[in-house]
Every structure is written in structure tokens, then in C-alpha cells.
Motif scaffolding. Sequence first.
Motif, PDB file in Angstrom:
ATOM      1  N   GLY A 375       0.823  -1.202   0.000  1.00 44.05           N
ATOM      2  CA  GLY A 375       0.000   0.000   0.000  1.00 44.05           C
ATOM      3  C   GLY A 375       0.859   1.254   0.000  1.00 44.05           C
ATOM      4  O   GLY A 375       1.917   1.294   0.628  1.00 44.05           O
ATOM      5  N   ARG A 376       0.395   2.284  -0.697  1.00 41.38           N
ATOM      6  CA  ARG A 376       1.149   3.540  -0.822  1.00 41.38           C
ATOM      7  C   ARG A 376       0.556   4.558   0.154  1.00 41.38           C
ATOM      8  O   ARG A 376      -0.291   5.374  -0.208  1.00 41.38           O
ATOM      9  CB  ARG A 376       1.103   4.027  -2.263  1.00 41.38           C
ATOM     10  CG  ARG A 376       1.711   3.016  -3.234  1.00 41.38           C
ATOM     11  CD  ARG A 376       1.651   3.456  -4.676  1.00 41.38           C
ATOM     12  NE  ARG A 376       2.489   4.612  -4.964  1.00 41.38           N
ATOM     13  CZ  ARG A 376       3.813   4.576  -5.095  1.00 41.38           C
ATOM     14  NH1 ARG A 376       4.460   3.426  -4.956  1.00 41.38           N
ATOM     15  NH2 ARG A 376       4.499   5.663  -5.369  1.00 41.38           N
ATOM     16  N   THR A 377       1.040   4.499   1.385  1.00 38.55           N
ATOM     17  CA  THR A 377       0.429   5.288   2.463  1.00 38.55           C
ATOM     18  C   THR A 377       1.305   6.476   2.869  1.00 38.55           C
ATOM     19  O   THR A 377       1.518   6.741   4.046  1.00 38.55           O
ATOM     20  CB  THR A 377       0.143   4.402   3.686  1.00 38.55           C
ATOM     21  OG1 THR A 377       1.376   3.809   4.147  1.00 38.55           O
ATOM     22  CG2 THR A 377      -0.830   3.301   3.332  1.00 38.55           C
ATOM     23  N   GLY A 378       1.782   7.202   1.882  1.00 36.19           N
ATOM     24  CA  GLY A 378       2.472   8.447   2.156  1.00 36.19           C
ATOM     25  C   GLY A 378       3.915   8.258   2.578  1.00 36.19           C
ATOM     26  O   GLY A 378       4.502   7.186   2.442  1.00 36.19           O
ATOM     27  N   SER A 379       4.484   9.338   3.133  1.00 33.71           N
ATOM     28  CA  SER A 379       5.908   9.316   3.481  1.00 33.71           C
ATOM     29  C   SER A 379       6.169   9.819   4.889  1.00 33.71           C
ATOM     30  O   SER A 379       7.277  10.246   5.207  1.00 33.71           O
ATOM     31  CB  SER A 379       6.695  10.169   2.480  1.00 33.71           C
ATOM     32  OG  SER A 379       6.302  11.519   2.539  1.00 33.71           O
ATOM     33  N   VAL A 380       5.154   9.778   5.750  1.00 34.27           N
ATOM     34  CA  VAL A 380       5.302  10.161   7.150  1.00 34.27           C
ATOM     35  C   VAL A 380       4.983   8.933   7.991  1.00 34.27           C
ATOM     36  O   VAL A 380       3.867   8.410   7.941  1.00 34.27           O
ATOM     37  CB  VAL A 380       4.364  11.323   7.515  1.00 34.27           C
ATOM     38  CG1 VAL A 380       4.510  11.695   8.982  1.00 34.27           C
ATOM     39  CG2 VAL A 380       4.632  12.530   6.623  1.00 34.27           C
ATOM     40  N   PHE A 381       5.948   8.467   8.749  1.00 29.84           N
ATOM     41  CA  PHE A 381       5.715   7.247   9.528  1.00 29.84           C
ATOM     42  C   PHE A 381       6.610   7.224  10.759  1.00 29.84           C
ATOM     43  O   PHE A 381       7.519   8.054  10.911  1.00 29.84           O
ATOM     44  CB  PHE A 381       5.937   5.996   8.680  1.00 29.84           C
ATOM     45  CG  PHE A 381       7.318   5.846   8.093  1.00 29.84           C
ATOM     46  CD1 PHE A 381       8.297   5.120   8.754  1.00 29.84           C
ATOM     47  CD2 PHE A 381       7.641   6.429   6.878  1.00 29.84           C
ATOM     48  CE1 PHE A 381       9.559   4.972   8.230  1.00 29.84           C
ATOM     49  CE2 PHE A 381       8.908   6.284   6.330  1.00 29.84           C
ATOM     50  CZ  PHE A 381       9.877   5.559   7.011  1.00 29.84           C
ATOM     51  N   GLY A 382       6.328   6.287  11.650  1.00 35.60           N
ATOM     52  CA  GLY A 382       7.065   6.189  12.895  1.00 35.60           C
ATOM     53  C   GLY A 382       8.072   5.050  12.884  1.00 35.60           C
ATOM     54  O   GLY A 382       7.848   4.014  12.256  1.00 35.60           O
ATOM     55  N   VAL A 383       9.164   5.250  13.589  1.00 33.09           N
ATOM     56  CA  VAL A 383      10.145   4.190  13.830  1.00 33.09           C
ATOM     57  C   VAL A 383      10.530   4.257  15.302  1.00 33.09           C
ATOM     58  O   VAL A 383      10.769   5.344  15.838  1.00 33.09           O
ATOM     59  CB  VAL A 383      11.384   4.332  12.914  1.00 33.09           C
ATOM     60  CG1 VAL A 383      12.037   5.687  13.062  1.00 33.09           C
ATOM     61  CG2 VAL A 383      12.390   3.221  13.195  1.00 33.09           C
ATOM     62  N   THR A 384      10.524   3.116  15.965  1.00 31.36           N
ATOM     63  CA  THR A 384      10.887   3.052  17.378  1.00 31.36           C
ATOM     64  C   THR A 384      12.228   2.351  17.512  1.00 31.36           C
ATOM     65  O   THR A 384      12.401   1.228  17.034  1.00 31.36           O
ATOM     66  CB  THR A 384       9.822   2.297  18.185  1.00 31.36           C
ATOM     67  OG1 THR A 384       8.557   2.944  18.022  1.00 31.36           O
ATOM     68  CG2 THR A 384      10.175   2.262  19.664  1.00 31.36           C
ATOM     69  N   VAL A 385      13.174   3.027  18.142  1.00 33.09           N
ATOM     70  CA  VAL A 385      14.500   2.440  18.345  1.00 33.09           C
ATOM     71  C   VAL A 385      14.608   1.890  19.762  1.00 33.09           C
ATOM     72  O   VAL A 385      13.877   2.308  20.671  1.00 33.09           O
ATOM     73  CB  VAL A 385      15.613   3.486  18.093  1.00 33.09           C
ATOM     74  CG1 VAL A 385      15.574   3.957  16.641  1.00 33.09           C
ATOM     75  CG2 VAL A 385      15.494   4.672  19.045  1.00 33.09           C
ATOM     76  N   HIS A 386      15.501   0.938  19.937  1.00 31.21           N
ATOM     77  CA  HIS A 386      15.759   0.395  21.276  1.00 31.21           C
ATOM     78  C   HIS A 386      16.433   1.448  22.140  1.00 31.21           C
ATOM     79  O   HIS A 386      17.095   2.364  21.643  1.00 31.21           O
ATOM     80  CB  HIS A 386      16.648  -0.847  21.174  1.00 31.21           C
ATOM     81  CG  HIS A 386      15.965  -2.027  20.567  1.00 31.21           C
ATOM     82  ND1 HIS A 386      14.890  -2.667  21.152  1.00 31.21           N
ATOM     83  CD2 HIS A 386      16.203  -2.686  19.396  1.00 31.21           C
ATOM     84  CE1 HIS A 386      14.498  -3.674  20.386  1.00 31.21           C
ATOM     85  NE2 HIS A 386      15.277  -3.713  19.308  1.00 31.21           N
ATOM     86  N   GLY A 387      16.249   1.318  23.435  1.00 29.77           N
ATOM     87  CA  GLY A 387      16.924   2.217  24.370  1.00 29.77           C
ATOM     88  C   GLY A 387      16.087   3.366  24.857  1.00 29.77           C
ATOM     89  O   GLY A 387      16.603   4.242  25.565  1.00 29.77           O
ATOM     90  N   GLY A 388      14.794   3.408  24.478  1.00 30.66           N
ATOM     91  CA  GLY A 388      13.915   4.448  24.984  1.00 30.66           C
ATOM     92  C   GLY A 388      14.380   5.844  24.621  1.00 30.66           C
ATOM     93  O   GLY A 388      14.875   6.093  23.522  1.00 30.66           O
TER      94      GLY A 388
END
Length: 464
Positions: A375-388
Motif C-alpha cells: 500500500g502507498r500510504t504516504g511518506s510520514v511514519f514512525g520508527v521506534t529504536v531500542h533504548g527508549g
Amino acid sequence: MTLAEPTAVATTPQAPAEPVTDWDGFDFETRQVHAGEYPDLNTGLRVPPIALSAGYVFDSFDDQVGRFAGQAQTDEGPEPGPIYSRQGNPTNGVAEARLASLEGGTVAVAVSSGQAAISSALFTLAQHGDHIVSTASIYGGTRILFGRSFKRFGIETDYVWDVEDDAEWDRVIRPNTKAIYTETIPNPRNDVTDLRRIAAVAARHNLPLVVDNTVGTPALIRPIEHGANIVVHSTTKFLTGHGAAVGGAIIDGGTFDWEAAEQAGRSFPLVTASPRPGLGSMLDRFGRGAYARAVREAVVNDIGPSLSPFNGFLLHQGMETLSLRMDRHVDSSLEIAAWLEEQPEVESVDYAGLPSNPLFELAQRDYGVDASGRGRTGSVFGVTVHGGIDGARAFVDGLRVFSRMTGIGDTRSMIIHPLSSTHATFGSEINDRLGITPGLLRLSIGLESSGDLIQDLRAALDRV
């Protein structure tokens, strides 16, 4: 022997073909370049100029009377001629007509910002003592707007967390509810919205559905085609596209049945009531464009969030390349989101276009798919990294190409930490339910080389 001179044949030249002025029926890519433009009768300028004028000359006494009465004096459309640039401007009119065409609406109204668009759209529907319902996952700034300014003005808001639960909708919708509000692609987590489902709820309760399509843009999804009645934009973002001009817009889909809503007990006086003796209501005079006219005349004109014509010029220029830019934004986002998902320092990636995402099927159904079926759902998204929070800080401070700043939808890639910025004023209970964790970061992927962006992300992850 000499050759005879050719005999001249007298012909009557054909008149040149008239340029196209009505772009209905043309493809999206053609309309994004041409819709709304008008011929310059003075010097033949090809690009509509910036109309730097606060006011406009009336043709006659009767023309002035007609414009103030909201009566069109020409056959060019339902909108009367301009009175003052707080209410409308020819340069902004190009952008308005173009955006209305791209979204599949009737009339658009340009305003000074995305927040002004949301406020003007909802102030046209609700007043002191009224109530709106919103999906829970929306932009943090909009939640602040609802919880602070709207509350001060006496308009209450309730949120629905599970859009699939009819009982939850029925619990929060009241007799004084005047609108349902949602976003196509909420940021920061790219948790795309099932517009058809929400539109069915709105129709069942005789409520207009207002949809923010800032992140989706009409190049990826057109909410009116999915049952929305009103669309709003922060045109600052993808529509203008270069981070240089703040603006907003409201598009009237022309699809809401105002009379049926009145009969069902939901009153919208700015649309359906006469503004003064001897003058019909907006609905009587403007039909399917009645709501947009009420926005322009009864809210934007009164409160004054008008768009600068210079920013309107940048907006209609920006829309000329919208589909091209969105293709690049999305192609890079799909590549980068898939790459991030494989990195050991990354806990999760929130991008509905990835097969691993729980909203992937909805993304495929409503947002189109690429050659790989994503799906082509834009270019704004979240990424969660380890370590808080410590991991997030190390990651953000390790970036050199990404800009550390608020904002989305720019040609430049950007990053921000929502918990300490856009969502900093919310309690932990709300943020926990929204998935706004200490390690979550919002990416807005720009138009740079995806390879260069991945290199930048990799170097930053090495610090986590």
C-alpha cells in the motif's frame, strides 16, 4: 527550360482552436497543471500572476449590491465576484479551483494555515454548546486545538478509539453533535483510517464527515470518493511541497444532505438559515457549494484567517508537480521503511504499506499498491529504536542529512521526537494508548536519494 513558378492557392485560414477552460473529465496529472488557471487579458501572461490588491472595483452600483448579497454577476460559476481579499483573491482562487478539482469537490476555500482550515471548517458547523466526535489517532496539534481553544469556545470533543465498534460510536454521539472528524493517514504512526467505515457511521447519524487529507493528498487518496463530505488540508505540507509557505484549505464535497440533517434534528444555521431578511440561505443560493460559501462568508471573512496571495501562488505552483513528487516520496518511504524493519537497533516500524503491518490490507484496498503489492500510504511514519529516550536522543543527534525540526511534507527529510514535542502536553495514559513511546520517532521522507538517506540512518543507528 525553366521550371514554372508554383501557382499560389488562395486559402482561408482557420481560426485557432480555443484553449481549454473547463478541465472536468481530464486526467489528474493534467488538472494539477491547468485547473483553475485563467487567461491574462492584459499582456498574455501564461502563469496566473500574484494579485496584490486588498480590494476590488465594482462595475456598478448594482454590482456592489449583488456582491454583498452573495449573488453571482457572471456566468462563470456559483461564486460572486470578490469584495475584499480577506474573503477571496484571484491568485488564491486558482489554487482553490485546482484543489477542488483534484479532491473531487465543488468549491475550496484557502486560508492561512492548516489549523485555520480545521477551525474554520468546524466553526461553520458547531458553536458554543455543541459537540464534535473525532477518531483518537490524529495529529497532536489538532488534539491541542480541540482540548484548549475549542473547549474555551464552548465546543466539546469526544474521541473514539475503536472505529469498528458501533457501540462506542453510539455512546459518544449526542443530539448536539455536529461533525465527525478524522484523518486519512494520522501522524506519527501511519495508522491509516477506514474512511468507508466512518462514513457509514456519519451517514447513519446524519452528521458531516470532515477528513484531514494532509498526509494522504489527493494524489494517493480522495476522501470524498470514500464517503467524506468535507476535506481539510495543511497546504504547507505536500501540496505546496517545499516548506516555504504556510497555508490551509477546506474543500466542500457537495455531498452532505443538509435538509435531511435538519429534519433529523441536527441544525446547521450558517448553511440552512437566512443570514438577513429578504435573502435566502446559503443552501438556497449556492446549492452543492453552500457549505463552502458559509465557510468563506460567515467564518473566514469574520475571523480573518485569509491566505496571502503570495502563498496562494506558491500553492498552485506546487500542485503542478504533486503526483510526481508523491511518487518519489512514497517510493523512497517504502524502501526505507522495509530497510529499517530489518535493522537490529530498531524495535518497530509503523508503516501501513509494509506486509507486516496490521493495517496492510486496508492500505492495499484504499491507497493503491506498488509493483510489489504494498500500500502507498504516504511518506510520514514512525520508527521506534531500542533504548527508549536515550536511544532516541542518540539516533536523532547522529543524523546529518535529516533535518531535526517540526513539520512534514517537505522536499527535505525531517525527524522529530513526538513524546517531547507534538505530544508533550498529553498525559501518559493518552500517549500510551496512542503508542507514543519514549523511543518513537517520526520521519518525513523527502526527495533526496534513498541510498543517501539510508546511509545517514545507518550511521545514526550505529550510535544507539
